[in-house]
Design a protein around this motif. Sequence first.
Motif, mmCIF file in Angstrom:
data_model
loop_
_atom_site.group_PDB
_atom_site.id
_atom_site.type_symbol
_atom_site.label_atom_id
_atom_site.label_comp_id
_atom_site.label_asym_id
_atom_site.label_seq_id
_atom_site.Cartn_x
_atom_site.Cartn_y
_atom_site.Cartn_z
ATOM 1 N N LEU A 146 6.271 -2.075 -2.782
ATOM 2 C CA LEU A 146 5.498 -1.376 -3.792
ATOM 3 C C LEU A 146 6.515 -0.265 -4.544
ATOM 4 N N THR A 158 7.947 2.160 -8.961
ATOM 5 C CA THR A 158 6.944 1.894 -8.213
ATOM 6 C C THR A 158 5.851 1.244 -9.450
ATOM 7 N N THR A 160 2.376 0.903 -8.549
ATOM 8 C CA THR A 160 0.969 1.239 -7.858
ATOM 9 C C THR A 160 0.227 1.755 -8.730
ATOM 10 N N SER A 162 -2.186 3.818 -8.381
ATOM 11 C CA SER A 162 -2.637 4.936 -7.782
ATOM 12 C C SER A 162 -2.817 6.137 -8.741
ATOM 13 N N GLY A 180 3.151 -0.904 1.317
ATOM 14 C CA GLY A 180 3.090 -0.562 -0.163
ATOM 15 C C GLY A 180 1.558 0.025 -0.486
ATOM 16 N N ALA A 181 0.688 -0.978 -0.387
ATOM 17 C CA ALA A 181 -0.778 -0.698 -0.587
ATOM 18 C C ALA A 181 -1.125 0.368 0.549
ATOM 19 N N THR A 184 0.383 3.915 -0.407
ATOM 20 C CA THR A 184 -0.308 4.615 -1.759
ATOM 21 C C THR A 184 -1.586 4.949 -1.364
ATOM 22 N N THR A 202 8.049 2.901 0.171
ATOM 23 C CA THR A 202 7.488 1.801 0.968
ATOM 24 C C THR A 202 8.586 0.695 1.113
#
Length: 711
Positions: A146, A158, A160, A162, A180-181, A184, A202
């Motif tokens: 990620l 990244t 993400t 988030s 990665g998940a 974050t 990540t």
Amino acid sequence: MSAAVAAPSALSGFASLDPLVRPRSVALIGASDEPARIGGRPIAYMKERGFAGAIYPVNPKRTTVQGLPAFASIADLPEAPDVAIIAVPSALAIPALEELGAKGCRAVICFTAGFAEMDEKGAVEQQRMTEVARRHGIRLLGPNCLGVFNDAIRFYGTFTASFEKGWPIPGRIGIASQSGAYGTHIFSAALDRGIGTQVCITTGNEAEVSLGDALGWMAQAPEVDVICAYAEGIRDRDQFLAALDLARRNRKPIVMMKVGRSQLGGAAAQSHTASIAGDDAVTQAVLDEFGVVRARTTEEMLDIAYAATRRIYPAKNTLGVLTVSGGAGVLISDAAEAAGLPMPPMPEEAQARLRALIPFCAPRNPVDCTAQVTNDLKLISTFAESVAVDGGYASILSFWSQTAAGRSLGPKLHQEMRAVREAHPDRLWVMSMLAPNKVRDYEADGWLCFEDPSRAVVAIEAMGRFGAAFAKAEASSPEIPLPQVELPATTPSEAVAKSLLAGAGIPAVPEHAAPDSEAAVAAAESIGYPVVLKILSPDIIHKSEMGGVLLDITDAGQVRQGFATLLDRARHHAPAARIEGVLVAKQIKGAVEMALGVFRDPVFGPVAMVGLGGIFIEVLKDVAFRRCPFDTTEAERLIRSLRGFPLLDGARGRPKADVAALAGALSALSAFAVAAGPRLAGVDVNPMLVLPAGQGCYAADAVIELQGGSH
């Protein structure tokens, strides 16, 4: 020959991650004009946050991407970017990496999935990717990752989502995560709690850059004071160990979630990132060795990381508690005992002085000043000052519940507590209160604030573990002398195994190998009765299970009869086994049975074990592990960590056992394991008979197993 206890040195490589985390220019291969797409988010994030460096979108179908000039190919880029992000289908990822290498790019973040996490074909392609990266000298993050963000320079490599709930807030906590998940997720959970995490790396499949690299970079990065780590398996042992060692020497605490404890969880970790999960008990021992605190939950990880931001790590941690609730004091005491956090009582003189002020207070520790102090708030600082000065506690937890939030008492309470904390800034001051409106004010004054006092205790205890590890790192690391070891061609018999171990400093019970009954009688009379008879065969490992051990042999007739009995049992239970005769050994009584062992962990190499011996090792599993080699001080620490240590320490009127001799044997075994090299699969010394103090310890049975089949 000697070996240092410290982890292997790999420090020179950590700074090479700078272009990945602190780039001055970024190229995005597969750039999208759509800000919500994977190839568009990094550009959108960096534009919105104000990244000061150059951004080079690469997209052959567009002349501009999100308002920036786009380039048709990597070759068309005006310069070699510090870092490039690959966000193209898997079939195009390796060619893009080759082109970036030819362009002179030395750092790449690969979002693309479909490699080793998928199948064997994907693993082969990932190996190709690794070879390309190394040929060009590229630090490659991923694939299947990620990416990275570093809000200190507004770099967002990244994709993400988030940040849709908010940007990072100022802070000095770094996140290093293989997932990665989940990495974050940790960031988002920290954001919800107002905890600043400005840097996140990540690592995904770790084709080249590993979790150890990320940890090592944070261990020497000025942006980071505290490290949160999420791990599924350890791929690069040497980098990982070097990173843990560097973080400890730089007084940077690491709090880690290492998942895969269960068999099911371990299998999931391997399929998710193609990692080697290793043995969880060994991983725990390695984390303990370097003072890494292992968190069971995300909430616990953030509690500990939050506490660590105060950068107060007492090497000898003790807890003093000031409370207006006797019930809370009991709750905190229970939590401290469960965590192993000492709560020594207040001195008797101090208790007497506090009782003179409030006769019905309970000033032992917890110091319950009762709600009476609300009638005279000056008493708050008097009690708190006594806890700090008279009690001398390294950490002080104050419980005020909702009182701190009240309009009538809150401001005065804050004033009094601020004054006492300012007078003793070297202590770890923690407030447990239901006062969300006051948290930021107390934090600005240097307090840690928790609603739940039990969670506060867990975090406080962790600060002591960090402190002990940092203090240990400051001490000089002793060199561990390694013996000369020459392993036999095949798995040795018990007698040969004991001889090898005795030469390395692990003493054995007096014994002789006897090829026939008359030799056995001579050996028994030379040693002195009573003796033990054991079948002697390199092919029979578990002798007791086939009746291959006879105890309390007291005369020559019993020796002859026992010799015949053992041979008959061996022929019946193991007809193909090679029989070398019988081992005649001195029978020792009045000893505590312990077990020593070594096995070769697939990640961390030779690991030593100590535990209660005999059948108890399998039934109770009261064991401790440590990566080899280590000295006698560390060996004794392991022994004392056992739940069954009181059996060695004179429990219920027993004589104290020779713990020093046992520690010497355990340390010697750890050195033997390293000196023996990779052909050594394992050693089992069970029982190790530990006599009363000053009388030594002796191996009553020993097995040495060799790698790759032994016969």
